[in-house]
Design an enzyme around this catalytic site. Structure first.
Site, PDB file in Angstrom:
ATOM      1  N   ARG A   1      10.304   0.908  13.070  1.00 25.98           N
ATOM      2  CA  ARG A   1      10.980   2.021  12.457  1.00 25.98           C
ATOM      3  C   ARG A   1      10.610   3.422  13.325  1.00 25.98           C
ATOM      4  NH1 ARG A   1       9.441   2.388   6.468  1.00 25.98           N
ATOM      5  NH2 ARG A   1      10.904   4.248   6.171  1.00 25.98           N
TER       6      ARG A   1
ATOM      7  N   LYS B   1       8.044  13.486   4.428  1.00 24.95           N
ATOM      8  CA  LYS B   1       9.060  14.251   4.121  1.00 24.95           C
ATOM      9  C   LYS B   1       9.309  14.283   2.622  1.00 24.95           C
ATOM     10  CE  LYS B   1      11.843  12.025   6.716  1.00 24.95           C
ATOM     11  NZ  LYS B   1      10.862  11.005   7.342  1.00 24.95           N
TER      12      LYS B   1
ATOM     13  N   ARG C   1      20.398  11.529  10.784  1.00 27.09           N
ATOM     14  CA  ARG C   1      19.254  10.799  11.348  1.00 27.09           C
ATOM     15  C   ARG C   1      19.923  10.565  12.926  1.00 27.09           C
ATOM     16  NH1 ARG C   1      16.277   7.239   8.245  1.00 27.09           N
ATOM     17  NH2 ARG C   1      16.720   7.262   6.081  1.00 27.09           N
TER      18      ARG C   1
ATOM     19  N   ARG D   1       4.299  -4.586   1.070  1.00 26.91           N
ATOM     20  CA  ARG D   1       5.451  -4.558   1.326  1.00 26.91           C
ATOM     21  C   ARG D   1       6.089  -4.694   2.639  1.00 26.91           C
ATOM     22  NH1 ARG D   1       8.335   0.749  -0.944  1.00 26.91           N
ATOM     23  NH2 ARG D   1       6.852   1.602   0.981  1.00 26.91           N
TER      24      ARG D   1
ATOM     25  N   ARG E   1      -0.823   0.963   2.999  1.00 34.57           N
ATOM     26  CA  ARG E   1      -0.297   1.091   1.559  1.00 34.57           C
ATOM     27  C   ARG E   1      -0.307  -0.161   0.990  1.00 34.57           C
ATOM     28  NH1 ARG E   1       4.497   5.344   2.445  1.00 34.57           N
ATOM     29  NH2 ARG E   1       5.693   3.544   3.362  1.00 34.57           N
TER      30      ARG E   1
END
Length: 212
Positions: free
Chosen positions: A167, A13, A88, A156, A123
């Site tokens: 999530r 997004k 959301r 992270r 990542r």
């Protein structure tokens, strides 16, 4: 043109919002960025939000929507805006309508959970300079070492498998219902997210009738 970008965490997004800003010449409004800016600047709102977040609580809908309503009323939003990160929940979507914040199109970037998990858990970030890498899409020259400053690359907390799955579960439980909400209003546009960035962007522009 007033747009909402929907999609699971890691669907792209933010990346698509940046491209749309350039092509449509309208601002992207990220509630996350606005909250972080308010906290960093020590504004009254920032202090209120920091206290809430420090307590481990979610920022209330009315605070989020106050921020959005104030932001879209500014002159640079006169020709449109892109909302990223809000609404959301169904309650937030209904509250946007109640505040007469008109939305033209809602673009949902569709991508499988397994693909998202691979994107996010792959990542890596430099522990010193913050440079970003990905073990598949953008690997460092030396495994685990930053190309720029030779410091250690880290994962992270947001990118651990457990966090990513949590999530995604929250997204499916709370946010995905918005697709039905906006579909019923004739505003939902579905775009395949598992394709090159420029191809996805082309499909988004076509879906909203704004091919550039």
């Amino acid at each position: 043109m007033n747009l909402i970008l929907l999609g699971a965490p890691g669907a792209g997004k933010g990346t698509q919002a940046e491209l749309l800003v350039k092509k449509l010449s309208i601002p992207a409004i990220s509630t996350g960025n606005m909250l972080r800016e308010a906290i960093a600047n020590g504004t009254p709102l920032g202090k209120q939000v920091k206290k809430i977040m420090d307590e481990g609580s979610l920022v209330p809908d009315d605070v989020i929507l106050d921020i959005v309503a104030e932001r879209v009323s500014r002159d640079d939003c006169a020709n449109g805006f892109i909302l990223d990160g809000v609404p959301r929940t169904l309650a937030q979507a209904e509250a946007l309508e109640a505040r007469n914040i008109h939305i033209d199109h809602v673009v949902s970037i569709e991508i499988d959970d397994s693909e998202i998990e691979g994107r996010m858990t792959g990542r890596r970030v430099c522990s010193k300079c913050g440079a970003s890498y990905h073990v598949v899409a953008n690997p460092p020259k030396a495994d685990g070492i930053c190309d720029l400053c030779q410091s250690e690359l880290i994962i992270r907390k947001d990118d651990t498998v457990e966090t990513v799955r949590h999530r995604l579960n929250v997204y499916h439980a709370q946010t995905e219902v918005l697709k039905d909400f906006y579909s019923a209003r004739g505003k939902l546009r579905l775009v395949e997210g598992n394709q090159p960035i420029e191809d996805a962007n082309r499909d988004i522009l076509a879906a909203i009738g704004a091919e550039v």
